[in-house]
Design a protein around this motif. Structure first.
Motif, PDB file in Angstrom:
ATOM      1  N   ALA A  14       0.812  -1.206   0.000  1.00 38.30           N
ATOM      2  CA  ALA A  14       0.000   0.000   0.000  1.00 38.30           C
ATOM      3  C   ALA A  14       0.852   1.265   0.000  1.00 38.30           C
ATOM      4  CB  ALA A  14      -0.967   0.003   1.189  1.00 38.30           C
ATOM      5  N   GLY A  15       2.128   1.169  -0.405  1.00 44.02           N
ATOM      6  CA  GLY A  15       2.979   2.334  -0.464  1.00 44.02           C
ATOM      7  C   GLY A  15       3.403   2.846   0.893  1.00 44.02           C
ATOM      8  N   HIS A  16       3.304   2.031   1.925  1.00 47.18           N
ATOM      9  CA  HIS A  16       3.647   2.432   3.285  1.00 47.18           C
ATOM     10  C   HIS A  16       4.640   1.444   3.872  1.00 47.18           C
ATOM     11  CE1 HIS A  16       0.255   5.209   3.259  1.00 47.18           C
ATOM     12  NE2 HIS A  16      -0.464   4.230   2.785  1.00 47.18           N
ATOM     13  N   SER A  17       5.483   1.904   4.790  1.00 44.22           N
ATOM     14  CA  SER A  17       6.417   0.998   5.442  1.00 44.22           C
ATOM     15  C   SER A  17       5.731   0.209   6.552  1.00 44.22           C
ATOM     16  CB  SER A  17       7.618   1.766   5.989  1.00 44.22           C
ATOM     17  OG  SER A  17       7.186   2.773   6.872  1.00 44.22           O
ATOM     18  N   ILE A  18       4.628   0.707   7.080  1.00 46.11           N
ATOM     19  CA  ILE A  18       3.822  -0.002   8.081  1.00 46.11           C
ATOM     20  C   ILE A  18       2.517  -0.402   7.401  1.00 46.11           C
ATOM     21  CG2 ILE A  18       2.551   0.224  10.246  1.00 46.11           C
ATOM     22  CD1 ILE A  18       4.715   2.133  11.183  1.00 46.11           C
ATOM     23  N   PRO A  19       2.092  -1.658   7.520  1.00 45.84           N
ATOM     24  CA  PRO A  19       0.841  -2.077   6.872  1.00 45.84           C
ATOM     25  C   PRO A  19      -0.348  -1.232   7.330  1.00 45.84           C
ATOM     26  CG  PRO A  19       2.027  -3.977   7.724  1.00 45.84           C
ATOM     27  CD  PRO A  19       2.731  -2.756   8.246  1.00 45.84           C
ATOM     28  N   HIS A  20      -1.204  -0.891   6.387  1.00 48.31           N
ATOM     29  CA  HIS A  20      -2.431  -0.139   6.648  1.00 48.31           C
ATOM     30  C   HIS A  20      -3.619  -1.035   6.308  1.00 48.31           C
ATOM     31  CE1 HIS A  20       0.302   3.220   6.714  1.00 48.31           C
ATOM     32  NE2 HIS A  20      -0.660   4.125   6.757  1.00 48.31           N
ATOM     33  N   PHE A  21      -4.618  -1.028   7.181  1.00 51.42           N
ATOM     34  CA  PHE A  21      -5.809  -1.843   6.960  1.00 51.42           C
ATOM     35  C   PHE A  21      -7.059  -0.974   7.032  1.00 51.42           C
ATOM     36  CE2 PHE A  21      -2.601  -4.681   8.848  1.00 51.42           C
ATOM     37  CZ  PHE A  21      -2.482  -5.585   7.807  1.00 51.42           C
ATOM     38  N   GLN A  22      -8.079  -1.395   6.300  1.00 48.07           N
ATOM     39  CA  GLN A  22      -9.355  -0.684   6.259  1.00 48.07           C
ATOM     40  C   GLN A  22     -10.486  -1.675   6.458  1.00 48.07           C
ATOM     41  OE1 GLN A  22      -9.093   0.963   2.327  1.00 48.07           O
ATOM     42  NE2 GLN A  22     -10.071  -0.785   1.377  1.00 48.07           N
ATOM     43  N   ASN A  23     -11.646  -1.137   6.788  1.00 48.55           N
ATOM     44  CA  ASN A  23     -12.797  -2.000   7.052  1.00 48.55           C
ATOM     45  C   ASN A  23     -14.018  -1.511   6.281  1.00 48.55           C
ATOM     46  OD1 ASN A  23     -14.600  -3.837   8.088  1.00 48.55           O
ATOM     47  ND2 ASN A  23     -14.393  -3.198  10.211  1.00 48.55           N
ATOM     48  N   ASP A  24     -13.927  -1.536   4.967  1.00 50.95           N
ATOM     49  CA  ASP A  24     -15.060  -1.121   4.122  1.00 50.95           C
ATOM     50  C   ASP A  24     -16.271  -2.026   4.307  1.00 50.95           C
ATOM     51  OD1 ASP A  24     -13.723   1.043   3.052  1.00 50.95           O
ATOM     52  OD2 ASP A  24     -13.128   0.000   1.218  1.00 50.95           O
ATOM     53  N   THR A  40      -7.178   2.645   9.088  1.00 49.80           N
ATOM     54  CA  THR A  40      -7.656   3.824   8.358  1.00 49.80           C
ATOM     55  C   THR A  40      -9.166   3.974   8.431  1.00 49.80           C
ATOM     56  OG1 THR A  40      -7.939   2.661   6.249  1.00 49.80           O
ATOM     57  CG2 THR A  40      -5.746   3.570   6.720  1.00 49.80           C
ATOM     58  N   GLY A  41      -9.846   3.014   9.044  1.00 48.94           N
ATOM     59  CA  GLY A  41     -11.310   3.045   9.075  1.00 48.94           C
ATOM     60  C   GLY A  41     -11.859   2.414   7.820  1.00 48.94           C
ATOM     61  N   ALA A  42     -12.185   3.232   6.846  1.00 47.20           N
ATOM     62  CA  ALA A  42     -12.702   2.759   5.562  1.00 47.20           C
ATOM     63  C   ALA A  42     -11.992   3.554   4.461  1.00 47.20           C
ATOM     64  CB  ALA A  42     -14.214   2.960   5.493  1.00 47.20           C
ATOM     65  N   SER A  43     -12.400   3.321   3.230  1.00 52.95           N
ATOM     66  CA  SER A  43     -11.818   4.063   2.109  1.00 52.95           C
ATOM     67  C   SER A  43     -12.250   5.526   2.159  1.00 52.95           C
ATOM     68  CB  SER A  43     -12.272   3.456   0.778  1.00 52.95           C
ATOM     69  OG  SER A  43     -11.764   2.155   0.637  1.00 52.95           O
ATOM     70  N   THR A  68     -13.147  -1.534  15.212  1.00 54.87           N
ATOM     71  CA  THR A  68     -12.806  -2.795  14.557  1.00 54.87           C
ATOM     72  C   THR A  68     -11.861  -3.576  15.464  1.00 54.87           C
ATOM     73  OG1 THR A  68     -13.008  -1.835  12.348  1.00 54.87           O
ATOM     74  CG2 THR A  68     -11.713  -3.863  12.533  1.00 54.87           C
ATOM     75  N   LEU A  69     -12.161  -4.852  15.684  1.00 56.82           N
ATOM     76  CA  LEU A  69     -11.280  -5.734  16.439  1.00 56.82           C
ATOM     77  C   LEU A  69     -10.282  -6.341  15.461  1.00 56.82           C
ATOM     78  CD1 LEU A  69     -10.456  -7.396  18.964  1.00 56.82           C
ATOM     79  CD2 LEU A  69     -12.186  -9.075  18.252  1.00 56.82           C
ATOM     80  N   TYR A  70      -9.003  -6.095  15.692  1.00 57.08           N
ATOM     81  CA  TYR A  70      -7.939  -6.693  14.890  1.00 57.08           C
ATOM     82  C   TYR A  70      -7.339  -7.830  15.698  1.00 57.08           C
ATOM     83  CZ  TYR A  70      -8.150  -2.829  11.607  1.00 57.08           C
ATOM     84  OH  TYR A  70      -8.563  -1.924  10.668  1.00 57.08           O
TER      85      TYR A  70
END
Length: 93
Positions: A14-24, A40-43, A68-70
């Motif tokens: 995703a172009g980031h050094s730390i993984p980013h997650f979303q919950n669409d 990131t929440g959602a898109s 969101t529970l990860y």
């Protein structure tokens, strides 16, 4: 760090050094293969401030913005989620 170094360090998913997650999908729980990440929440435009979450010794954490529970799943790669499709991807302008 200069803008050039910032660009150079963004080499992983995703172009980031730390993984980013979303919950669409509005999932209650998302399994991920890392313990340090950004939610990131959602898109865009439905995202929230992108926050850093570190599970430390725990195996799960809740995002304080979107609830969101990860849950850490060591069988997943850093770019995988369960359910699939929760990796945040930068969209070109």
């Amino acid at each position: 760090m200069s803008a050039t170094n910032d660009k150079h360090s963004e080499t992983t998913m995703a172009g980031h050094s730390i993984p980013h997650f979303q919950n669409d999908g509005g999932h209650r729980m998302i399994e991920i293969g890392v313990k340090e990440f950004m939610c990131t929440g959602a898109s865009v435009p439905f995202d929230h401030p992108h926050i850093y979450i570190d599970m430390g010794d725990d195996s799960e954490k809740v995002c304080s913005y979107c609830s969101t529970l990860y849950r850490y799943n060591p069988t997943l790669k850093p770019e995988q989620t369960n359910p699939p499709g929760c990796v945040f991807h930068v969209k070109a302008a």
